[in-house]
Structure formats: structure tokens, C-alpha cells
Design an enzyme around this catalytic site. Structure first.
Site, short mmCIF file in Angstrom:
data_model
loop_
_atom_site.label_atom_id
_atom_site.label_comp_id
_atom_site.label_asym_id
_atom_site.label_seq_id
_atom_site.Cartn_x
_atom_site.Cartn_y
_atom_site.Cartn_z
N TYR A 219 0.83 -1.21 0.00
CA TYR A 219 0.00 0.00 0.00
C TYR A 219 0.86 1.25 0.00
CZ TYR A 219 0.79 1.17 4.95
OH TYR A 219 1.36 1.54 6.13
N LEU B 65 10.96 1.53 7.43
CA LEU B 65 10.41 1.96 6.15
C LEU B 65 11.11 3.27 5.78
CD1 LEU B 65 8.16 1.43 4.00
CD2 LEU B 65 6.97 3.31 5.10
N1 PDD Z 1 2.81 5.42 7.32
N2 PDD Z 1 7.44 4.25 9.00
C1 PDD Z 1 6.29 3.57 9.03
C2 PDD Z 1 6.26 2.28 9.78
C3 PDD Z 1 5.14 4.08 8.38
O1 PDD Z 1 4.00 3.39 8.40
C4 PDD Z 1 5.22 5.33 7.70
C5 PDD Z 1 4.06 5.93 7.00
C6 PDD Z 1 6.46 6.00 7.70
C7 PDD Z 1 6.63 7.31 6.98
O2 PDD Z 1 6.62 7.12 5.59
P1 PDD Z 1 6.15 8.27 4.61
O3 PDD Z 1 6.96 9.50 4.91
O4 PDD Z 1 6.45 7.73 3.27
O5 PDD Z 1 4.69 8.49 4.85
C8 PDD Z 1 7.54 5.43 8.35
C9 PDD Z 1 1.64 5.80 6.56
C10 PDD Z 1 1.40 7.26 6.50
C11 PDD Z 1 0.44 5.01 7.06
O6 PDD Z 1 0.60 3.80 7.20
O7 PDD Z 1 -0.63 5.57 7.26
#
Ligand code: PDD
Length: 276
Positions: free
Chosen positions: A31, A201
Site C-alpha cells: 500500500y 520503512l
Molecule cells: N505510514 N514508517 C512507518 C512504519 C510508516 O507506516 C510510515 C508511513 C512512515 C513514513 O513514511 P512516509 O513518509 O512515506 O509516509 C515510516 C503511513 C502514513 C500510514 O501507514 O498511514
């Protein structure tokens, strides 16, 4: 038409998401969450690039090209008249009789995307928030954005029950990231964040912050740091889609630095806001 039991009623199976969708049964899918500001999806290309990588890592063949996907997501935002909010998109490995192994090659992956209106988090970005610490109990491929989020859900619930915005995760003494965001600390004018390996991530927001820091000549060390380093940092902040940059003023019972949003964090937030 086969029936299924749904909320105490037998209904046509066709009417809801297929119960044998592998995303639903196994979390077998990937996703992305993309922030929308003033009607524009922010860093959409980067999100789609990461989606393509996640797909490769779990051997899932994307059912459409990245450029078609991009066009469709842009159309979705327009059709829904979304100005502020998010796009959620997931691709599961498809719907097929429930066996753990991959389904036959003729089963195609299922893409679902929708938009949700959400206010900007300007107040909390300016004022800061608190976090709790919790053990990182996830698998060893946290670099893939998969639908398997139960450990993240449990961690976030712990945060909410403690009136905190986030749960910062640690493997033994090493801080990795947070339940749905990346974590940065500032010490003596330099930033530290966990390296982008299999334990975190690699956030799209994180990557952008690294570029911004480079542009404004702030030194960032992509090195693992300990719980002790976190608690004794001058500043701590978290980054993620739509949450942008949020200063963390307290972790468990420990006040971080001055207990107010730090100057470096504020500078980074200011730079980030120029992107939209
Ligand atoms: N989550 N680490 C984790 C475990 C995450 O789930 C997310 C983002 C991030 C930050 O990634 P990014 O900057 O690409 O949003 C780091 C999303 C927003 C979610 O699951 O809702």
C-alpha cells in the site's frame, strides 16, 4: 450467487470486498498513503516508485503501469474534489481460494484506492506532542510497505492510551522508527536517523527531509542510535505523510531538551512547508 455471512445476515458475496481477497485474509499486498495539499498529491512519483519496489520485493506483478496508476490517482482526486487529505491505495495479490501459496498466474492483483479529507496538522506541528517507547516486534523486512500492520496497530494503540501521538519503536537498545513515522534526533547541531535498511520503512517524507537538510547544510548522520541517545537528545521529531514534521517534547516520562519545539526542528518544518 453464493451467499456469505456478513453482520448476522446472509448476503450476496458479490456485494462486498471478496472475503478471499488475499489482502484481507493474509495481509498479502502492498500500500501507499499519499498526502494531498491544495488538490495536489505531494511527491506522487516517489510514492509510486516505492510501490513498485514493494511489489518487486514481494513478487507481486503490478496490474497496471505506473503511469496509468498515476493518471487514475490524479483523476480520483479531481473527481472527488479533494483539496486537503490523503489518497489511500492498496494492491493485494488478488482473490482466490484460500491457500497460503501464491494463486495461479491467471489471478490478477486487485488495486483499490480512495480519498479521505483530512485537515492539515498545523497546530500539532507547531506545538509538538509526546511519544511513548515500545519494543519493535515486527518482522525483518520493515522496508516493504505491506498490509501486515498488526504490530504497528498495537504500538499505536499503546501511544493513544497514553495520550501520545506516536509509539517510538526499539529493537533491544536501538531505536528504529515509530509505528507509522520515521524518527530523527538532534544532538549538538547534527541530526541522526536510523539508516534505510530492512529495519525501517524509508519514508518519502524522511527522504525529502534528508534532501532539505543537505540544501540548508545541516549534517544528518544515517546511523543507528540508542534509547539513551533518544532520551538525552536536544530535539526529537517524527516525519510521515500528512503529519509532515512533528516535534516530540516528551518520551515516556522524560522531557526532551527544553521541552519546547527546537530551533532545528522548526527550521526543517519551515523548509518542508515550502514544498506545498
Ligand atoms: N505510514 N514508517 C512507518 C512504519 C510508516 O507506516 C510510515 C508511513 C512512515 C513514513 O513514511 P512516509 O513518509 O512515506 O509516509 C515510516 C503511513 C502514513 C500510514 O501507514 O498511514
Amino acid at each position: 450467487m453464493a451467499k456469505m455471512l456478513y453482520h448476522n445476515q446472509l448476503i450476496d458475496r458479490e456485494n462486498v470486498i471478496d472475503i478471499e481477497d488475499r489482502g484481507y485474509q493474509f495481509g498479502d499486498g502492498i500500500y501507499e498513503v499519499i498526502g494531498v495539499y491544495d488538490g495536489n498529491p505531494l511527491m506522487l512519483d516517489e510514492h509510486l516508485e516505492r510501490l513498485a519496489r514493494s511489489a518487486r520485493e514481494v513478487q507481486l506483478t503490478l496490474p497496471s503501469s505506473i503511469s496509468d496508476l498515476k493518471n487514475n490517482l490524479e483523476k480520483l482526486v479531481k473527481v472527488n474534489g479533494l483539496t486537503e487529505g490523503i489518497i489511500y491505495m492498496q494492491i493485494s495479490r488478488g482473490a482466490a481460494p484460500r491457500w497460503h501459496e501464491f494463486p495461479n498466474a491467471d489471478v490478477s492483483p486487485i488495486t483499490v484506492a480512495y480519498t479521505r479529507a483530512e485537515e492539515r496538522m498545523t497546530d500539532v506541528e507547531d506545538q509538538g506532542a509526546t511519544a511513548v517507547l515500545t519494543e519493535d516486534i515486527r518482522w525483518l523486512r520493515c522496508d516493504i510497505k505491506t498490509l501486515n500492520l498488526l504490530p504497528n496497530v498495537l504500538a499505536k494503540q499503546k501511544a493513544v492510551e497514553n495520550n501520545a501521538i506516536e509509539a517510538i519503536l526499539h529493537r533491544n537498545e536501538t531505536v528504529t522508527e515509530a509505528s507509522a513515522s520515521n524518527v530523527f534526533i538532534v544532538k549538538n547541531g547534527e541530526l541522526y536517523t536510523h539508516p534505510a535498511n530492512n529495519f525501517i520503512l524509508n519514508g518519502i517524507t524522511r527522504r525529502k527531509i534528508l534532501q532539505l537538510c543537505d540544501a540548508i547544510q545541516l549534517k544528518v548522520n544515517e546511523t543507528a542510535y540508542s534509547i539513551d541517545d533518544l532520551l538525552n537528545a536536544d530535539e526529537v521529531f517524527i516525519t510521515a505523510t500528512k503529519l509532515d514534521v512533528i516535534p516530540i517534547l516528551k518520551v515516556d516520562e522524560k522531557v526532551i531538551g527544553s521541552g519546547k519545539p527546537g530551533e532545528i526542528t522548526k527550521r526543517i518544518l519551515q523548509e518542508f512547508r515550502t514544498l506545498y
